[in-house]
Write a protein that holds these residues in place. Structure first.
Motif, PDB file in Angstrom:
ATOM      1  N   VAL A 180       0.768  -1.048  -0.061  1.00 31.52           N
ATOM      2  CA  VAL A 180       0.145   0.094   0.124  1.00 31.52           C
ATOM      3  C   VAL A 180       0.873   1.065   0.057  1.00 31.52           C
ATOM      4  O   VAL A 180       2.119   1.182   0.403  1.00 31.52           O
ATOM      5  CB  VAL A 180      -1.089   0.203   1.373  1.00 31.52           C
ATOM      6  CG1 VAL A 180      -1.987  -1.075   1.179  1.00 31.52           C
ATOM      7  CG2 VAL A 180      -0.146   0.060   2.488  1.00 31.52           C
ATOM      8  N   THR A 181       0.456   2.356  -0.573  1.00 31.98           N
ATOM      9  CA  THR A 181       1.053   3.704  -0.597  1.00 31.98           C
ATOM     10  C   THR A 181       0.265   4.683  -0.280  1.00 31.98           C
ATOM     11  O   THR A 181      -0.891   4.674  -0.667  1.00 31.98           O
ATOM     12  CB  THR A 181       1.449   3.872  -1.969  1.00 31.98           C
ATOM     13  OG1 THR A 181       2.537   2.746  -2.303  1.00 31.98           O
ATOM     14  CG2 THR A 181       2.298   5.160  -1.974  1.00 31.98           C
ATOM     15  N   GLY A 182       0.511   5.466   0.973  1.00 26.24           N
ATOM     16  CA  GLY A 182      -0.249   6.540   1.485  1.00 26.24           C
ATOM     17  C   GLY A 182       0.446   7.426   2.172  1.00 26.24           C
ATOM     18  O   GLY A 182       1.570   7.302   2.373  1.00 26.24           O
ATOM     19  N   MET A 183      -0.298   8.439   3.040  1.00 24.86           N
ATOM     20  CA  MET A 183       0.241   9.370   3.722  1.00 24.86           C
ATOM     21  C   MET A 183      -0.030   8.990   5.127  1.00 24.86           C
ATOM     22  O   MET A 183      -0.885   8.184   5.687  1.00 24.86           O
ATOM     23  CB  MET A 183      -0.497  10.727   3.620  1.00 24.86           C
ATOM     24  CG  MET A 183      -0.230  11.808   4.540  1.00 24.86           C
ATOM     25  SD  MET A 183      -0.946  13.446   4.238  1.00 24.86           S
ATOM     26  CE  MET A 183      -0.366  13.861   2.564  1.00 24.86           C
ATOM     27  N   ILE A 184       1.074   9.140   6.033  1.00 24.92           N
ATOM     28  CA  ILE A 184       1.160   8.818   7.543  1.00 24.92           C
ATOM     29  C   ILE A 184       0.300  10.003   8.192  1.00 24.92           C
ATOM     30  O   ILE A 184       0.392  11.172   8.087  1.00 24.92           O
ATOM     31  CB  ILE A 184       2.606   8.889   8.087  1.00 24.92           C
ATOM     32  CG1 ILE A 184       3.298   7.629   7.547  1.00 24.92           C
ATOM     33  CG2 ILE A 184       2.546   8.585   9.504  1.00 24.92           C
ATOM     34  CD1 ILE A 184       4.893   7.649   7.786  1.00 24.92           C
ATOM     35  N   THR A 185      -0.847   9.333   8.839  1.00 24.87           N
ATOM     36  CA  THR A 185      -2.023  10.336   9.658  1.00 24.87           C
ATOM     37  C   THR A 185      -1.842   9.869  11.105  1.00 24.87           C
ATOM     38  O   THR A 185      -2.368  10.727  11.738  1.00 24.87           O
ATOM     39  CB  THR A 185      -3.309  10.035   9.028  1.00 24.87           C
ATOM     40  OG1 THR A 185      -3.640   8.603   8.997  1.00 24.87           O
ATOM     41  CG2 THR A 185      -3.408  10.402   7.635  1.00 24.87           C
ATOM     42  N   ALA A 186      -1.341   8.969  11.440  1.00 22.27           N
ATOM     43  CA  ALA A 186      -1.077   8.884  12.851  1.00 22.27           C
ATOM     44  C   ALA A 186       0.157   8.050  13.338  1.00 22.27           C
ATOM     45  O   ALA A 186       0.359   7.211  12.487  1.00 22.27           O
ATOM     46  CB  ALA A 186      -2.359   7.956  13.449  1.00 22.27           C
ATOM     47  N   VAL A 187       0.815   8.376  14.451  1.00 24.87           N
ATOM     48  CA  VAL A 187       1.884   7.622  14.744  1.00 24.87           C
ATOM     49  C   VAL A 187       1.834   7.224  16.376  1.00 24.87           C
ATOM     50  O   VAL A 187       1.555   8.329  17.109  1.00 24.87           O
ATOM     51  CB  VAL A 187       3.033   8.253  14.569  1.00 24.87           C
ATOM     52  CG1 VAL A 187       4.641   7.725  15.227  1.00 24.87           C
ATOM     53  CG2 VAL A 187       3.319   8.804  13.251  1.00 24.87           C
ATOM     54  N   SER A 188       2.126   6.129  16.997  1.00 25.42           N
ATOM     55  CA  SER A 188       1.979   5.674  18.057  1.00 25.42           C
ATOM     56  C   SER A 188       3.016   4.900  18.438  1.00 25.42           C
ATOM     57  O   SER A 188       3.443   3.835  17.830  1.00 25.42           O
ATOM     58  CB  SER A 188       0.569   5.055  18.316  1.00 25.42           C
ATOM     59  OG  SER A 188       0.348   4.476  19.572  1.00 25.42           O
ATOM     60  N   LYS A 189       3.699   4.982  19.585  1.00 27.38           N
ATOM     61  CA  LYS A 189       4.999   4.006  20.058  1.00 27.38           C
ATOM     62  C   LYS A 189       4.841   3.629  21.425  1.00 27.38           C
ATOM     63  O   LYS A 189       4.017   3.978  21.929  1.00 27.38           O
ATOM     64  CB  LYS A 189       6.059   5.288  20.263  1.00 27.38           C
ATOM     65  CG  LYS A 189       6.993   5.940  18.880  1.00 27.38           C
ATOM     66  CD  LYS A 189       8.061   6.517  19.243  1.00 27.38           C
ATOM     67  CE  LYS A 189       8.807   6.951  18.047  1.00 27.38           C
ATOM     68  NZ  LYS A 189       9.559   5.836  17.474  1.00 27.38           N
ATOM     69  N   ALA A 190       5.215   2.395  21.253  1.00 27.16           N
ATOM     70  CA  ALA A 190       5.429   1.516  22.415  1.00 27.16           C
ATOM     71  C   ALA A 190       6.777   0.959  22.677  1.00 27.16           C
ATOM     72  O   ALA A 190       7.511   1.273  21.798  1.00 27.16           O
ATOM     73  CB  ALA A 190       4.274   0.382  22.231  1.00 27.16           C
TER      74      ALA A 190
END
Length: 272
Positions: free
Chosen positions: A40-50
């Motif tokens: 898939v190719t698209g824009m990053i709309t959310a980032v969550s780190k653990a």
């Protein structure tokens, strides 16, 4: 899968697709085709780190999918607004489709448009009905005794020249039948042509395919730190291209157990 996935041309490869076209019932599908991986190719709309993973939301204009990157020694920087192309394994978590990231690269908007065009064209192929000929069904459900006999004989020999197979007349098989079964085993990736001049074949195992895998993992570890399962398959020598996923995984497990390579996450490997 409730399908002869072994004869599907897209079941185990990353399909280039729009997010909205990925469906899940008892298995993952695109159109009429069973799949296990997607690109898939698209824009990053959310980032969550653990502590052990980073999850990002990717929006391609048709939907949003959560993509999970399992951390090892590297911790890539994913930023909101970046356009990213991801290849990964499809999974389900809390009834939501996810993508376990195996490979990724940051791309531009032109690459995203190119992905759209390719995904739209390929959807015509993915939507065609799956037709399995009766002889293929029979081959999948009814083992060939002659083929099994030759397979067992090869296991004892490991390497053989075709004329050696002809010398055993106890099976009552014709030359044409023996040649046909050797070709079948070659197409299955059970053996490969190791010396064309001598008409010599060798069984695929950790002594040859394993050596090729180790060289690939070592090379890619020096370049990028690690390598995913699909890229290992991509870089295999031509004689090993037909080796099945079950056999590949078995040999990878052997290499990991013998400490010749290290598995750092699901389907990702490196060498020291």
């Amino acid at each position: 899968m409730n399908f002869y996935s072994g004869v599907s041309t897209v079941c185990y490869v990353p399909v280039i697709t729009f997010i909205c076209n990925i469906k899940y019932t008892d298995s993952f599908y695109i159109g009429t085709q069973p799949i296990t991986r997607a690109q898939v190719t698209g824009m990053i709309t959310a980032v969550s780190k653990a502590s052990n993973r980073t999850s990002i939301g990717v929006d391609d204009g048709t939907g949003v999918i959560t993509c999970v990157y399992w951390l090892n020694n590297d911790d890539p920087i994913f930023k909101l607004g970046d356009v990213i192309q991801i290849i990964g394994k499809l999974t389900v978590f809390r009834e939501q489709i996810q993508l376990t990231i195996e490979n990724y690269q940051f791309v531009g908007f032109n690459d995203e448009i190119l992905h759209w065009l390719r995904a739209a064209d390929l959807m015509e192929i993915y939507s065609k009905p799956v037709v399995i000929k009766e002889q293929i069904k029979a081959a999948l459900t009814e083992p060939d005794d002659d083929l099994r006999i030759i397979r067992d004989w090869i296991k004892l020999q490991h390497s053989f020249e075709f004329h050696q197979l002809l010398q055993d007349n106890s099976w009552g098989m014709s030359v044409a039948t023996k040649r046909k079964h050797v070709k079948t085993l070659q197409e299955e990736g059970f053996i490969y042509l190791s010396n064309e001049e001598r008409d010599e074949f060798t069984m695929v195992d950790a002594s040859n395919l394993g050596r090729d895998i180790i060289e690939i993992v070592q090379r890619e570890t020096m370049k990028s730190g690690s390598i995913g399962f699909d890229l290992i398959r991509y870089y295999l020598k031509p004689e090993f291209k037909n080796v099945g996923f079950k056999q590949m995984n078995k040999i990878l497990d052997e290499l990991v157990r013998s400490d010749q390579i290290t598995q750092i996450s699901q389907n990702k490997y490196k060498a020291f």
